[in-house]
Motif scaffolding. Structure first.
Motif, PDB file in Angstrom:
ATOM      1  N   UNK A   1       0.832  -1.205   0.000  1.00  0.00           N
ATOM      2  CA  UNK A   1       0.000   0.000   0.000  1.00  0.00           C
ATOM      3  C   UNK A   1       0.866   1.253   0.000  1.00  0.00           C
ATOM      4  N   UNK A   2       1.882   1.282   0.836  1.00  0.00           N
ATOM      5  CA  UNK A   2       2.740   2.460   0.950  1.00  0.00           C
ATOM      6  C   UNK A   2       3.460   2.780  -0.358  1.00  0.00           C
ATOM      7  N   UNK A   3       3.771   1.757  -1.106  1.00  0.00           N
ATOM      8  CA  UNK A   3       4.447   1.991  -2.394  1.00  0.00           C
ATOM      9  C   UNK A   3       3.572   2.756  -3.374  1.00  0.00           C
ATOM     10  N   UNK A   4       2.274   2.764  -3.135  1.00  0.00           N
ATOM     11  CA  UNK A   4       1.373   3.504  -4.032  1.00  0.00           C
ATOM     12  C   UNK A   4       1.284   4.987  -3.666  1.00  0.00           C
ATOM     13  N   UNK A   5       1.933   5.381  -2.551  1.00  0.00           N
ATOM     14  CA  UNK A   5       1.950   6.792  -2.169  1.00  0.00           C
ATOM     15  C   UNK A   5       0.893   7.183  -1.168  1.00  0.00           C
ATOM     16  N   UNK A   6       0.308   6.218  -0.478  1.00  0.00           N
ATOM     17  CA  UNK A   6      -0.691   6.518   0.548  1.00  0.00           C
ATOM     18  C   UNK A   6      -0.492   5.599   1.744  1.00  0.00           C
ATOM     19  N   UNK A   7      -0.992   6.016   2.897  1.00  0.00           N
ATOM     20  CA  UNK A   7      -0.944   5.172   4.081  1.00  0.00           C
ATOM     21  C   UNK A   7      -2.136   4.215   4.075  1.00  0.00           C
ATOM     22  N   UNK A   8      -2.074   3.133   4.852  1.00  0.00           N
ATOM     23  CA  UNK A   8      -3.198   2.179   4.903  1.00  0.00           C
ATOM     24  C   UNK A   8      -4.407   2.792   5.621  1.00  0.00           C
ATOM     25  N   UNK A   9      -5.189   3.566   4.912  1.00  0.00           N
ATOM     26  CA  UNK A   9      -6.269   4.347   5.513  1.00  0.00           C
ATOM     27  C   UNK A   9      -7.369   3.495   6.121  1.00  0.00           C
ATOM     28  N   UNK A  10      -7.599   2.325   5.564  1.00  0.00           N
ATOM     29  CA  UNK A  10      -8.705   1.488   6.026  1.00  0.00           C
ATOM     30  C   UNK A  10      -8.244   0.349   6.929  1.00  0.00           C
ATOM     31  N   UNK A  11      -6.995   0.375   7.370  1.00  0.00           N
ATOM     32  CA  UNK A  11      -6.442  -0.691   8.189  1.00  0.00           C
ATOM     33  C   UNK A  11      -6.203  -0.170   9.603  1.00  0.00           C
ATOM     34  N   UNK A  12      -7.053  -0.585  10.557  1.00  0.00           N
ATOM     35  CA  UNK A  12      -6.938  -0.077  11.926  1.00  0.00           C
ATOM     36  C   UNK A  12      -5.700  -0.602  12.637  1.00  0.00           C
ATOM     37  N   UNK A  13      -5.043  -1.615  12.056  1.00  0.00           N
ATOM     38  CA  UNK A  13      -3.815  -2.109  12.671  1.00  0.00           C
ATOM     39  C   UNK A  13      -2.626  -1.200  12.394  1.00  0.00           C
ATOM     40  N   UNK A  14      -2.773  -0.249  11.474  1.00  0.00           N
ATOM     41  CA  UNK A  14      -1.713   0.745  11.245  1.00  0.00           C
ATOM     42  C   UNK A  14      -1.839   1.812  12.336  1.00  0.00           C
ATOM     43  N   UNK A  15      -0.965   1.748  13.324  1.00  0.00           N
ATOM     44  CA  UNK A  15      -1.073   2.620  14.498  1.00  0.00           C
ATOM     45  C   UNK A  15       0.254   3.301  14.803  1.00  0.00           C
ATOM     46  N   UNK A  16       0.919   3.761  13.746  1.00  0.00           N
ATOM     47  CA  UNK A  16       2.272   4.284  13.906  1.00  0.00           C
ATOM     48  C   UNK A  16       2.405   5.667  13.278  1.00  0.00           C
ATOM     49  N   UNK A  17       3.335   6.490  13.786  1.00  0.00           N
ATOM     50  CA  UNK A  17       3.573   7.805  13.186  1.00  0.00           C
ATOM     51  C   UNK A  17       4.042   7.653  11.738  1.00  0.00           C
ATOM     52  N   UNK A  18       3.948   8.709  10.954  1.00  0.00           N
ATOM     53  CA  UNK A  18       4.179   8.576   9.508  1.00  0.00           C
ATOM     54  C   UNK A  18       5.562   8.082   9.105  1.00  0.00           C
ATOM     55  N   UNK A  19       6.627   8.424   9.848  1.00  0.00           N
ATOM     56  CA  UNK A  19       7.964   7.986   9.456  1.00  0.00           C
ATOM     57  C   UNK A  19       8.142   6.477   9.577  1.00  0.00           C
ATOM     58  N   UNK A  20       7.197   5.793  10.244  1.00  0.00           N
ATOM     59  CA  UNK A  20       7.248   4.328  10.291  1.00  0.00           C
ATOM     60  C   UNK A  20       7.183   3.738   8.889  1.00  0.00           C
TER      61      UNK A  20
END
Length: 411
Positions: free
Chosen positions: A53-72
């Motif tokens: 997902x990140x390779x497409x230029x966006x964060x995992x917006x619909x994934x509640x398990x993504x709980x990290x600051x952006x530099x992660x």
């Protein structure tokens, strides 16, 4: 003689590191299977999914398990630096290199005047106590930056602040590294780094700060301090259940929100204590910054609604920096943390099924591990306070001195 002894110590240190890390690599590459659930599945399933997902230029917006600051995102994308390997293999190699970088930093610092190699020994011993989980999470990469920041310390305050700010954008806890810094330059550098990274990610990648909402909605994880309430309550008719929720195994049911709120209140009280300490502390030595960071992260970890096994590597790294200073008195809290690491690998992954079932073995493991963390937190806070906060002068009672002088004459 001293040089010969130092060489022998260093040789033994490096050999021990090499043997233990080879075992960890054999476990994560599944040459040997570590007992319990597969701890590497997060890399091959969750991390790699985020990577796509990140390779497409966006964060995992619909994934509640993504709980990290952006530099992660940088840590999750880092396996791309090794294109000849599959994602999981590249990640394990990078985690290994991060582990090696921490060792190199601690050894370099430990050989300087006023330092010692005992801090490097804490790192060498502490990481394998946690088992292969260390190489299957990106936390070891964050610890590398955090250790570098603390070792930069008062000699390079701006560099320290920039590294702490960058680490905080990888995972929030390194912001507490600044607690013991009295240099305005470190705070300014951290603010500039955080602001710059936040602005860059906000402009270039949608959903950079969605993690704030996801973190807010977490419950009580089965390994946390508050979970002991429900581990015991299940044996007395509590009707709740244990389910995978927000990326971790949590208790769901009546009263969970109350315990979660109580955990947040404890964290607030801990920050209140830290603020009071910062206002009253006057004696700052070279090791105070590391000691303060160790205490702060201990408090944050122990009172958290979630105590995942990888959180322990934060404490091992900070304890290692503390014990690298000859003047630090954090040996006892560090020993308690190492003991807690050993119990942690027993409860996860080795006997995690017992923890989920809340049977006597599982409850005992969680009680012992969290009890050790509580003891380490109290002991470390006591050491920090006694070494940095001056004791109040005894109150002077008018006429007391004169009375004392007259007493011998009357006899």
């Amino acid at each position: 003689m001293e040089t010969t002894g130092a060489r022998r110590t260093l040789t033994c240190l490096l050999l021990t590191w090499g043997v233990t890390r080879l075992l960890l690599l054999l476990f994560v590459f599944k040459v040997y299977v570590f007992p319990g659930p597969d701890v590497t599945s997060d890399v091959s399933a969750i991390y790699q999914g985020w990577y796509d997902v990140l390779r497409t230029g966006t964060f995992p917006l619909d994934d509640v398990t993504w709980q990290y600051p952006p530099a992660a995102a940088l840590a999750i994308l880092s396996p791309a630096l090794l294109p000849g390997l599959d994602y999981a293999s590249a990640f394990f190699v990078l985690a290994f290199l991060a582990d090696l970088a921490v060792l190199a930093l601690l050894v370099y610092a430990g050989l300087r005047p006023g330092r010692r190699l005992r801090g490097a020994w804490v790192w060498v011993a502490g990481v394998p106590l946690l088992g292969p989980t260390v190489y299957a999470r990106y936390d070891v990469m964050v610890v590398t930056v955090a250790v570098a920041a603390l070792l930069a310390g008062s000699r390079h305050p701006r560099l320290m602040g920039a590294l702490a700010g960058f680490a905080a954008m990888l995972k929030v806890w390194p912001a507490m590294l600044l607690l013991g810094s009295r240099a305005r330059g470190s705070w300014a550098a951290a603010a500039v780094t955080v602001s710059g990274l936040a602005a860059a990610f906000a402009v270039t990648m949608p959903g950079a700060f969605a993690f704030v909402t996801f973190q807010r909605d977490r419950g009580t994880e089965v390994e946390s301090l508050g979970s002991l309430v429900f581990h015991v309550a299940r044996h007395h008719g509590w009707p709740g259940e244990v389910l995978l929720n927000y990326g971790s195994v949590e208790f769901l049911g009546p009263w969970v929100n109350i315990v979660s709120t109580a955990a947040l209140a404890l964290t607030g009280m801990a920050f209140g204590w830290l603020l009071l300490w910062r206002l009253l502390a006057t004696r700052f030595e070279a090791h105070t910054m590391a000691d303060a960071a160790f205490v702060a992260v201990l408090m944050f970890t122990t009172t958290s609604r979630v105590i995942s096994p990888q959180y322990m590597v934060w404490l091992v790294g900070l304890a290692a920096v503390c014990l690298g200073f000859r003047a630090s008195r954090m040996a006892a809290p560090a020993a308690l943390v190492l003991a807690a690491c050993f119990v942690t690998v027993l409860e996860f992954p080795l006997w995690f099924a017992h923890v989920v079932a809340s049977d006597p073995l599982g409850v005992t493991l969680i009680a012992v591990r969290n009890g050790l963390l509580v003891l380490a937190t109290v002991a470390a806070a006591r050491v920090l306070w006694r070494e940095t906060v001056p004791r109040p002068e005894p109150a002077h009672v008018p006429g007391q001195a004169a009375h004392a002088q007259e007493a011998p004459a009357s006899s």
